[in-house]
Each structure stands twice: as structure tokens, then as C-alpha cells.
Design a protein around this motif. Structure first.
Motif, PDB file in Angstrom:
ATOM      1  N   LYS A  13      14.525  33.779 -29.627  1.00 32.71           N
ATOM      2  CA  LYS A  13      14.710  35.018 -28.885  1.00 32.71           C
ATOM      3  C   LYS A  13      14.969  34.682 -27.413  1.00 32.71           C
ATOM      4  O   LYS A  13      14.033  34.472 -26.649  1.00 32.71           O
ATOM      5  CB  LYS A  13      13.463  35.889 -29.027  1.00 32.71           C
ATOM      6  CG  LYS A  13      13.632  37.286 -28.519  1.00 32.71           C
ATOM      7  CD  LYS A  13      12.413  38.126 -28.849  1.00 32.71           C
ATOM      8  CE  LYS A  13      12.627  39.551 -28.347  1.00 32.71           C
ATOM      9  NZ  LYS A  13      11.430  40.368 -28.594  1.00 32.71           N
ATOM     10  N   PRO A  14      16.242  34.609 -27.008  1.00 34.24           N
ATOM     11  CA  PRO A  14      16.550  34.290 -25.620  1.00 34.24           C
ATOM     12  C   PRO A  14      15.967  35.351 -24.675  1.00 34.24           C
ATOM     13  O   PRO A  14      15.908  36.532 -25.017  1.00 34.24           O
ATOM     14  CB  PRO A  14      18.072  34.312 -25.559  1.00 34.24           C
ATOM     15  CG  PRO A  14      18.541  34.315 -26.955  1.00 34.24           C
ATOM     16  CD  PRO A  14      17.436  34.825 -27.805  1.00 34.24           C
ATOM     17  N   THR A  15      15.561  34.909 -23.508  1.00 37.85           N
ATOM     18  CA  THR A  15      15.004  35.841 -22.536  1.00 37.85           C
ATOM     19  C   THR A  15      16.112  36.718 -21.963  1.00 37.85           C
ATOM     20  O   THR A  15      17.301  36.389 -22.055  1.00 37.85           O
ATOM     21  CB  THR A  15      14.329  35.096 -21.373  1.00 37.85           C
ATOM     22  OG1 THR A  15      15.337  34.373 -20.644  1.00 37.85           O
ATOM     23  CG2 THR A  15      13.252  34.136 -21.872  1.00 37.85           C
ATOM     24  N   LYS A  16      15.713  37.815 -21.354  1.00 37.45           N
ATOM     25  CA  LYS A  16      16.696  38.698 -20.718  1.00 37.45           C
ATOM     26  C   LYS A  16      17.411  37.963 -19.602  1.00 37.45           C
ATOM     27  O   LYS A  16      18.608  38.170 -19.380  1.00 37.45           O
ATOM     28  CB  LYS A  16      16.016  39.959 -20.198  1.00 37.45           C
ATOM     29  CG  LYS A  16      15.604  40.898 -21.301  1.00 37.45           C
ATOM     30  CD  LYS A  16      15.027  42.186 -20.761  1.00 37.45           C
ATOM     31  CE  LYS A  16      14.627  43.077 -21.937  1.00 37.45           C
ATOM     32  NZ  LYS A  16      14.200  44.391 -21.516  1.00 37.45           N
ATOM     33  N   ALA A  17      16.679  37.104 -18.898  1.00 37.82           N
ATOM     34  CA  ALA A  17      17.298  36.324 -17.818  1.00 37.82           C
ATOM     35  C   ALA A  17      18.371  35.391 -18.374  1.00 37.82           C
ATOM     36  O   ALA A  17      19.449  35.256 -17.789  1.00 37.82           O
ATOM     37  CB  ALA A  17      16.235  35.531 -17.067  1.00 37.82           C
ATOM     38  N   MET A  18      18.077  34.747 -19.513  1.00 34.57           N
ATOM     39  CA  MET A  18      19.071  33.862 -20.139  1.00 34.57           C
ATOM     40  C   MET A  18      20.298  34.665 -20.568  1.00 34.57           C
ATOM     41  O   MET A  18      21.436  34.225 -20.375  1.00 34.57           O
ATOM     42  CB  MET A  18      18.477  33.157 -21.353  1.00 34.57           C
ATOM     43  CG  MET A  18      17.448  32.111 -21.053  1.00 34.57           C
ATOM     44  SD  MET A  18      16.667  31.541 -22.570  1.00 34.57           S
ATOM     45  CE  MET A  18      17.497  29.999 -22.797  1.00 34.57           C
ATOM     46  N   GLN A  19      20.060  35.827 -21.150  1.00 39.04           N
ATOM     47  CA  GLN A  19      21.171  36.663 -21.601  1.00 39.04           C
ATOM     48  C   GLN A  19      22.007  37.136 -20.420  1.00 39.04           C
ATOM     49  O   GLN A  19      23.245  37.148 -20.492  1.00 39.04           O
ATOM     50  CB  GLN A  19      20.634  37.852 -22.387  1.00 39.04           C
ATOM     51  CG  GLN A  19      20.018  37.461 -23.708  1.00 39.04           C
ATOM     52  CD  GLN A  19      19.323  38.624 -24.407  1.00 39.04           C
ATOM     53  OE1 GLN A  19      19.160  39.694 -23.849  1.00 39.04           O
ATOM     54  NE2 GLN A  19      18.905  38.402 -25.639  1.00 39.04           N
ATOM     55  N   ALA A  20      21.342  37.525 -19.335  1.00 41.24           N
ATOM     56  CA  ALA A  20      22.066  37.990 -18.146  1.00 41.24           C
ATOM     57  C   ALA A  20      22.871  36.852 -17.530  1.00 41.24           C
ATOM     58  O   ALA A  20      24.022  37.041 -17.117  1.00 41.24           O
ATOM     59  CB  ALA A  20      21.090  38.565 -17.123  1.00 41.24           C
ATOM     60  N   THR A  21      22.281  35.661 -17.487  1.00 42.07           N
ATOM     61  CA  THR A  21      22.978  34.500 -16.932  1.00 42.07           C
ATOM     62  C   THR A  21      24.199  34.153 -17.781  1.00 42.07           C
ATOM     63  O   THR A  21      25.277  33.854 -17.246  1.00 42.07           O
ATOM     64  CB  THR A  21      22.025  33.294 -16.842  1.00 42.07           C
ATOM     65  OG1 THR A  21      20.916  33.651 -16.008  1.00 42.07           O
ATOM     66  CG2 THR A  21      22.712  32.080 -16.260  1.00 42.07           C
ATOM     67  N   MET A  22      24.038  34.228 -19.094  1.00 37.62           N
ATOM     68  CA  MET A  22      25.159  33.934 -19.986  1.00 37.62           C
ATOM     69  C   MET A  22      26.261  34.984 -19.834  1.00 37.62           C
ATOM     70  O   MET A  22      27.453  34.642 -19.794  1.00 37.62           O
ATOM     71  CB  MET A  22      24.694  33.863 -21.433  1.00 37.62           C
ATOM     72  CG  MET A  22      25.815  33.533 -22.410  1.00 37.62           C
ATOM     73  SD  MET A  22      26.597  31.946 -22.094  1.00 37.62           S
ATOM     74  CE  MET A  22      25.841  30.974 -23.349  1.00 37.62           C
ATOM     75  N   ALA A  23      25.891  36.231 -19.728  1.00 39.04           N
ATOM     76  CA  ALA A  23      26.885  37.294 -19.549  1.00 39.04           C
ATOM     77  C   ALA A  23      27.653  37.093 -18.247  1.00 39.04           C
ATOM     78  O   ALA A  23      28.878  37.235 -18.202  1.00 39.04           O
ATOM     79  CB  ALA A  23      26.208  38.661 -19.569  1.00 39.04           C
ATOM     80  N   LYS A  24      26.943  36.735 -17.182  1.00 39.06           N
ATOM     81  CA  LYS A  24      27.605  36.497 -15.890  1.00 39.06           C
ATOM     82  C   LYS A  24      28.530  35.292 -15.990  1.00 39.06           C
ATOM     83  O   LYS A  24      29.654  35.309 -15.489  1.00 39.06           O
ATOM     84  CB  LYS A  24      26.590  36.273 -14.773  1.00 39.06           C
ATOM     85  CG  LYS A  24      27.254  36.084 -13.410  1.00 39.06           C
ATOM     86  CD  LYS A  24      26.256  35.808 -12.328  1.00 39.06           C
ATOM     87  CE  LYS A  24      26.877  35.642 -10.964  1.00 39.06           C
ATOM     88  NZ  LYS A  24      28.069  34.837 -10.888  1.00 39.06           N
TER      89      LYS A  24
END
Length: 58
Positions: A13-24
């Protein structure tokens, strides 16, 4: 981006920070690719104009 993708793949379960960084990172890559293609097309157009004017590109 590859490293982040690998780290995200290791977690259930990736963290929200990881998901946001990947999206950016994905947005940044897309933007860079778009700019690269724009510049490549502009260069091709310039080369054609120079060739039509009888100028060598070498």
C-alpha cells in the motif's frame, strides 16, 4: 522515476506521499517529452527553411 516505481512496487500500500510524488514525476516527464517534441519539430522546420534558402546544415 524508475526508483520510485520500484519502491512503490515493493509495498502493498504506497503512501499518499509516494503516490503524489509519482503523479508529479509522470506529469513532469510528459511535459518534458512534449517540449522535446516541440523543439524537435521547430528544428526540422528550420532545417527545411535553411535548405530551401540554399544553406547547408553542416
Amino acid at each position: 522515476m524508475a526508483n520510485l516505481g520500484q519502491e512503490m512496487g515493493k509495498t502493498d500500500k504506497p503512501t499518499k506521499a509516494m503516490q503524489a510524488t509519482m503523479a508529479k514525476a509522470r506529469r513532469d516527464v510528459k511535459k518534458a517529452n512534449t517540449e522535446y517534441n516541440r523543439q524537435r519539430e521547430a528544428l526540422a522546420k528550420l532545417r527545411g527553411s535553411m535548405s530551401s534558402a540554399g544553406l547547408s546544415k553542416t
